[in-house]
Design a protein around this motif. Structure first.
Motif, PDB file in Angstrom:
ATOM      1  N   GLY B 186      12.627  69.887 -42.203  1.00 13.99           N
ATOM      2  CA  GLY B 186      13.856  69.999 -41.436  1.00 13.99           C
ATOM      3  C   GLY B 186      14.610  68.696 -41.315  1.00 13.99           C
ATOM      4  O   GLY B 186      14.138  67.626 -41.730  1.00 13.99           O
ATOM      5  N   LEU B 187      15.795  68.803 -40.749  1.00 15.10           N
ATOM      6  CA  LEU B 187      16.651  67.648 -40.487  1.00 15.10           C
ATOM      7  C   LEU B 187      17.194  67.784 -39.069  1.00 15.10           C
ATOM      8  O   LEU B 187      17.455  68.892 -38.608  1.00 15.10           O
ATOM      9  N   GLY B 188      17.352  66.624 -38.421  1.00 15.45           N
ATOM     10  CA  GLY B 188      17.855  66.704 -37.062  1.00 15.45           C
ATOM     11  C   GLY B 188      18.661  65.482 -36.677  1.00 15.45           C
ATOM     12  O   GLY B 188      18.647  64.450 -37.369  1.00 15.45           O
ATOM     13  N   VAL B 189      19.369  65.629 -35.594  1.00 22.65           N
ATOM     14  CA  VAL B 189      20.125  64.517 -35.029  1.00 22.65           C
ATOM     15  C   VAL B 189      19.939  64.584 -33.511  1.00 22.65           C
ATOM     16  O   VAL B 189      19.980  65.650 -32.913  1.00 22.65           O
ATOM     17  N   ASP B 190      19.625  63.414 -32.941  1.00 17.67           N
ATOM     18  CA  ASP B 190      19.427  63.370 -31.496  1.00 17.67           C
ATOM     19  C   ASP B 190      20.189  62.160 -30.971  1.00 17.67           C
ATOM     20  O   ASP B 190      19.813  61.023 -31.267  1.00 17.67           O
ATOM     21  N   ASP B 191      21.260  62.393 -30.257  1.00 17.53           N
ATOM     22  CA  ASP B 191      22.087  61.303 -29.725  1.00 17.53           C
ATOM     23  C   ASP B 191      22.489  60.319 -30.831  1.00 17.53           C
ATOM     24  O   ASP B 191      22.250  59.127 -30.737  1.00 17.53           O
ATOM     25  N   SER B 192      23.063  60.855 -31.905  1.00 17.95           N
ATOM     26  CA  SER B 192      23.559  60.090 -33.065  1.00 17.95           C
ATOM     27  C   SER B 192      22.452  59.468 -33.908  1.00 17.95           C
ATOM     28  O   SER B 192      22.744  58.686 -34.817  1.00 17.95           O
ATOM     29  N   ARG B 193      21.192  59.747 -33.618  1.00 17.34           N
ATOM     30  CA  ARG B 193      20.106  59.218 -34.441  1.00 17.34           C
ATOM     31  C   ARG B 193      19.606  60.328 -35.371  1.00 17.34           C
ATOM     32  O   ARG B 193      19.199  61.399 -34.906  1.00 17.34           O
ATOM     33  N   LEU B 194      19.643  60.045 -36.658  1.00 21.71           N
ATOM     34  CA  LEU B 194      19.247  61.054 -37.650  1.00 21.71           C
ATOM     35  C   LEU B 194      17.748  60.971 -37.925  1.00 21.71           C
ATOM     36  O   LEU B 194      17.163  59.891 -37.890  1.00 21.71           O
ATOM     37  N   TYR B 195      17.134  62.079 -38.212  1.00 25.87           N
ATOM     38  CA  TYR B 195      15.719  62.072 -38.572  1.00 25.87           C
ATOM     39  C   TYR B 195      15.398  63.266 -39.476  1.00 25.87           C
ATOM     40  O   TYR B 195      16.151  64.250 -39.537  1.00 25.87           O
ATOM     41  N   ALA B 196      14.284  63.125 -40.168  1.00 22.14           N
ATOM     42  CA  ALA B 196      13.772  64.229 -40.982  1.00 22.14           C
ATOM     43  C   ALA B 196      12.524  64.785 -40.292  1.00 22.14           C
ATOM     44  O   ALA B 196      11.859  64.080 -39.531  1.00 22.14           O
ATOM     45  N   LEU B 197      12.233  66.033 -40.568  1.00 22.22           N
ATOM     46  CA  LEU B 197      11.089  66.687 -39.919  1.00 22.22           C
ATOM     47  C   LEU B 197      10.131  67.219 -40.978  1.00 22.22           C
ATOM     48  O   LEU B 197      10.542  67.832 -41.968  1.00 22.22           O
ATOM     49  N   LEU B 198       8.862  66.962 -40.767  1.00 21.95           N
ATOM     50  CA  LEU B 198       7.812  67.492 -41.637  1.00 21.95           C
ATOM     51  C   LEU B 198       6.735  68.085 -40.748  1.00 21.95           C
ATOM     52  O   LEU B 198       6.305  67.450 -39.783  1.00 21.95           O
ATOM     53  N   LEU B 211      -4.992  73.338 -36.390  1.00 23.15           N
ATOM     54  CA  LEU B 211      -4.307  72.044 -36.232  1.00 23.15           C
ATOM     55  C   LEU B 211      -2.829  72.232 -36.536  1.00 23.15           C
ATOM     56  O   LEU B 211      -2.464  72.862 -37.527  1.00 23.15           O
ATOM     57  N   GLU B 212      -1.998  71.684 -35.666  1.00 25.87           N
ATOM     58  CA  GLU B 212      -0.565  71.683 -35.933  1.00 25.87           C
ATOM     59  C   GLU B 212      -0.066  70.256 -35.768  1.00 25.87           C
ATOM     60  O   GLU B 212      -0.339  69.605 -34.747  1.00 25.87           O
ATOM     61  N   ALA B 213       0.609  69.751 -36.777  1.00 23.48           N
ATOM     62  CA  ALA B 213       1.131  68.387 -36.712  1.00 23.48           C
ATOM     63  C   ALA B 213       2.595  68.394 -37.132  1.00 23.48           C
ATOM     64  O   ALA B 213       2.970  69.043 -38.114  1.00 23.48           O
ATOM     65  N   THR B 214       3.433  67.716 -36.376  1.00 20.82           N
ATOM     66  CA  THR B 214       4.868  67.637 -36.688  1.00 20.82           C
ATOM     67  C   THR B 214       5.301  66.180 -36.595  1.00 20.82           C
ATOM     68  O   THR B 214       5.049  65.514 -35.589  1.00 20.82           O
ATOM     69  N   LEU B 215       5.934  65.719 -37.648  1.00 22.16           N
ATOM     70  CA  LEU B 215       6.418  64.341 -37.683  1.00 22.16           C
ATOM     71  C   LEU B 215       7.938  64.338 -37.782  1.00 22.16           C
ATOM     72  O   LEU B 215       8.511  64.988 -38.662  1.00 22.16           O
ATOM     73  N   ARG B 216       8.572  63.634 -36.849  1.00 20.86           N
ATOM     74  CA  ARG B 216      10.009  63.421 -36.932  1.00 20.86           C
ATOM     75  C   ARG B 216      10.202  61.935 -37.216  1.00 20.86           C
ATOM     76  O   ARG B 216       9.738  61.096 -36.419  1.00 20.86           O
ATOM     77  N   ALA B 217      10.807  61.609 -38.334  1.00 21.34           N
ATOM     78  CA  ALA B 217      10.910  60.197 -38.722  1.00 21.34           C
ATOM     79  C   ALA B 217      12.312  59.900 -39.211  1.00 21.34           C
ATOM     80  O   ALA B 217      12.932  60.703 -39.899  1.00 21.34           O
ATOM     81  N   GLY B 218      12.821  58.721 -38.856  1.00 15.08           N
ATOM     82  CA  GLY B 218      14.162  58.295 -39.260  1.00 15.08           C
ATOM     83  C   GLY B 218      14.639  57.266 -38.266  1.00 15.08           C
ATOM     84  O   GLY B 218      13.922  56.295 -37.989  1.00 15.08           O
ATOM     85  N   LEU B 220      14.785  57.771 -35.237  1.00 14.14           N
ATOM     86  CA  LEU B 220      13.812  57.887 -34.145  1.00 14.14           C
ATOM     87  C   LEU B 220      12.504  58.340 -34.776  1.00 14.14           C
ATOM     88  O   LEU B 220      12.484  58.825 -35.895  1.00 14.14           O
ATOM     89  N   GLY B 221      11.416  58.159 -34.077  1.00 19.75           N
ATOM     90  CA  GLY B 221      10.130  58.564 -34.636  1.00 19.75           C
ATOM     91  C   GLY B 221       9.293  59.265 -33.589  1.00 19.75           C
ATOM     92  O   GLY B 221       9.234  58.828 -32.439  1.00 19.75           O
TER      93      GLY B 221
END
Lengths: 216, 283
Positions: B186-198, B211-218, B220-221
Motif C-alpha cells: 500500500g501507499l499512504g500519506v499522513d500529515d504531508s508525510r508519504l510512506y509505503a506499506l508492506l 503472526l501479523e506484521a505491518t511496516l510503514r516506511a518513508g 514516517l516509520g
C-alpha cells in the motif's frame, strides 16, 4: 365406497410409515460417523439476486453434534464460515476478522434461502418440515427417493422443499427450496460425500487473532 | 479556600467513582469487569475500572479512572454469514474536560466499512488512559472491498483538528492478496508525510499460531507486529503485540487468560496492567 376410503387410509398410513422409515434410515446413516460433503448450486440472497453457491459441510454426529459450513461461493462470502453446536453458533466474517458467538436458540443462520443447521441433521429437518414421499427418481449417484415437504413454521423462509435421498446409501443428494410463488430460492446438490476423520478441533478451527464477540 | 473546596470535591468524586464500580460488581449486573492500574513515570498511579452491562438489546459500558468517567452505549445487528452492523456512542467527563465519540461499522457481502467521529476539549488520554494523547476533532473512515475471492482493497481516510486548531489529513490505500499467507501492499500519506506499506500475515504452525506484521516506511516509520497463539479450546489466546515508530515511540503488549499488560514509551514511560473477569453475555 367404504372399502375405497379404507384403502386410501391404509395407503396413507403406509406412505407415512415409509417416510418415517426413510427419515430414520437417513439419520442412522448420517449418524454412523463424521462426514463431509460439498454443496453446489444456486441460492437466492436477501436482495433477491440468485448467486452461484458452493459450501463445504462437515458434520460430527452424536450427542454433541457439531457442524461447520465453509463458504467458497458466492465470492462475497469466501472465507466466511459458520460452526453450529447444540449450544452455540459461531459466525466468522473474513472481511472484519470477527468471530461472533451467539446462543443456538437466538442465532439466525438463515438468510441464504436455507437454514444451514438443518443440512446435517435430518431429524431436525423432519421436525420443522412435514415430509411426504413423492416417488422415486434416478440420479447420477443412483436410484433415489423423491421427498416433498412443507414447513410447519412459516418463518423458515420457504414454502416448499424437495429432497432426493439416495436409496443405496441413505443420504440427501440434492435439495430444492421454493417460495410461495414457486420460485426456486435454493437448489443445492450434495457432492464429494465422504466419511472423514473429523475432530471438534478441526471443525472449530479459526484464525487465532479473530476478534471474538459474544452476543446474547 | 476555593482550592481546599476543589480538593475536597475531587476526593468526593474519586470516592463516588470507586463506590459505583464496586456497587456494579456487587450487584452482579456486569457481563465483564476489568480492573486496571496505570502508572506513568514520575506521575501518580491511576486505578481504572471498565464494566459492561446489558441494557435491552444494547450494552452499556462504563469506564472509571481517578479523575474521569466515561459512559458508552453499543449495539449490533447480526445478519449471520452475510454480515453485521455495529454502532455505538460514548461520552467522557473529567476534571480536564469532556469528550464525545460515535462509531458505526459493518460488513455486508463484499464490503466492510467503518466511520468514527470524536471530539474532546482535552487530550483523550486525560479522559481514558488507554486513549491517544490527542484532543479536538477527529474523523476517520476505513473500508475494505473484495476485488475477488482472495483479493481485498483497503481505504483509510482521516481528518484531525487538534486543540491548537491545526488541521491535518491522512489517507492510505492498500491491496491484500490472500494465498496460504496474506500479503499487503500500500501507499499512504499522513500529515504531508508519504510512506509505503508492506504487510504479511500467516500461520506459523499446525496449532494455529498466527503472526501479523505491518511496516510503514518513508517520511514516517512504523512497524507493528502481533503474535497470537491459541492456548485452549475455550478461545483463550496468548497475544504479544509490538509497535515501534519513528519519531520514537514504542508499545509492547502481552495478553493471556484475561490479563493484559501494556508498556508504552511516547517520550515518557508508562505501564498499564489490567485483569478482566467475564460473566458471559455480550462483549
Amino acid at each position: 365406497m367404504k372399502k375405497l376410503l379404507a384403502i386410501a387410509v391404509l395407503l396413507g398410513l403406509a406412505a407415512a410409515q415409509t417416510i418415517a422409515e426413510i427419515t430414520r434410515q437417513v439419520q442412522t446413516n448420517l449418524d454412523r460417523s463424521p462426514w463431509e460433503a460439498t454443496l453446489t448450486g444456486r441460492v437466492q440472497l436477501p436482495d433477491g439476486s440468485t448467486q452461484e453457491a458452493e459450501f463445504r459441510l462437515q458434520v460430527i454426529p452424536g450427542k454433541e453434534q457439531l457442524a461447520r459450513v465453509e463458504f467458497k461461493k458466492p465470492a462475497a462470502l469466501e472465507g466466511n464460515f459458520v460452526v453450529i453446536s447444540d449450544k452455540e453458533v459461531w459466525n466468522y466474517l473474513f472481511l472484519t476478522n470477527q468471530l461472533i458467538i451467539q446462543p443456538r436458540a437466538k442465532a439466525r443462520v438463515e438468510g441464504l434461502g436455507i437454514n444451514l443447521t438443518d443440512l446435517g441433521d435430518f431429524d431436525q429437518l423432519a421436525e420443522r418440515v412435514s415430509l411426504r414421499l413423492l416417488g422415486e427418481q434416478t440420479t447420477p449417484a443412483g436410484a433415489a427417493w423423491r421427498i416433498g415437504g412443507t414447513p410447519k413454521d412459516a418463518s423458515l423462509g420457504f414454502a416448499s422443499m424437495e429432497i432426493l435421498v439416495l436409496k443405496a446409501d441413505p443420504r440427501p443428494v440434492s435439495i430444492t427450496l421454493r417460495d410461495s410463488s414457486n420460485k426456486v430460492v435454493a437448489d443445492l446438490n450434495f457432492g464429494n460425500f465422504r466419511r472423514a476423520n473429523l475432530t471438534p478441533q478441526t471443525l472449530r478451527k479459526r484464525p487465532a487473532d479473530a476478534e471474538v464477540l459474544r452476543r446474547n | 479556600m476555593i482550592r481546599k473546596g476543589l480538593h475536597q470535591y475531587q476526593r468526593l468524586l474519586r470516592f463516588m467513582l470507586v463506590a459505583l464500580g464496586l456497587q456494579l460488581a456487587a450487584m452482579g449486573l456486569a457481563q465483564s469487569l476489568t480492573f486496571g492500574l496505570y502508572g506513568r513515570l514520575t506521575d501518580s498511579l491511576t486505578p481504572t475500572l471498565e464494566a459492561t452491562l446489558p441494557l435491552g438489546d444494547f450494552d452499556l459500558q462504563a469506564r472509571l479512572q481517578r479523575d474521569a468517567l466515561g459512559l458508552g452505549l453499543f449495539g449490533a445487528t447480526e445478519f449471520s454469514a452475510l454480515g453485521r452492523l455495529s454502532y455505538g456512542v460514548r461520552a467522557g467527563l473529567g476534571f480536564a474536560g469532556w469528550g464525545v465519540e460515535s462509531r458505526i461499522g459493518g460488513t455486508v457481502g463484499s464490503l466492510a466499512a467503518s466511520l468514527e467521529a470524536l471530539y474532546s476539549t482535552t487530550l483523550r488520554s486525560h479522559l481514558w488512559v488507554g486513549d491517544e494523547a490527542e484532543g479536538g476533532l477527529k474523523l476517520g473512515f476505513w473500508g475494505r472491498y473484495r476485488l475477488g475471492p482472495r483479493e481485498t482493497l483497503g481505504l483509510g481516510l482521516g481528518f484531525k483538528r487538534n486543540l491548537a486548531g491545526f488541521a491535518s489529513g491522512s489517507g492510505e490505500l492498500s491491496y491484500a492478496l490472500r494465498q496460504e499467507q496474506t500479503y499487503t501492499f500500500g501507499l499512504g500519506v499522513d500529515d504531508s508525510r508519504l510512506y509505503a506499506l508492506l504487510g504479511w500475515r500467516g500461520e506459523l504452525d499446525e496449532a494455529g499460531t498466527l503472526l501479523e506484521a505491518t511496516l510503514r516506511a518513508g517520511q514516517l516509520g512504523r512497524l507493528e507486529a502481533a503474535l497470537t497463539a491459541p492456548l485452549d479450546e475455550e478461545l483463550n489466546n496468548l497475544k504479544l503485540r509490538l509497535t515501534v515508530a519513528y519519531p520514537w515511540a514504542a508499545t509492547l503488549g502481552l495478553e493471556a487468560y484475561g490479563f493484559h499488560a501494556d508498556a508504552i514509551y511516547d517520550g515518557g514511560f508508562s505501564l498499564w496492567l489490567r485483569y478482566t473477569l467475564s460473566f458471559g453475555g455480550n462483549e
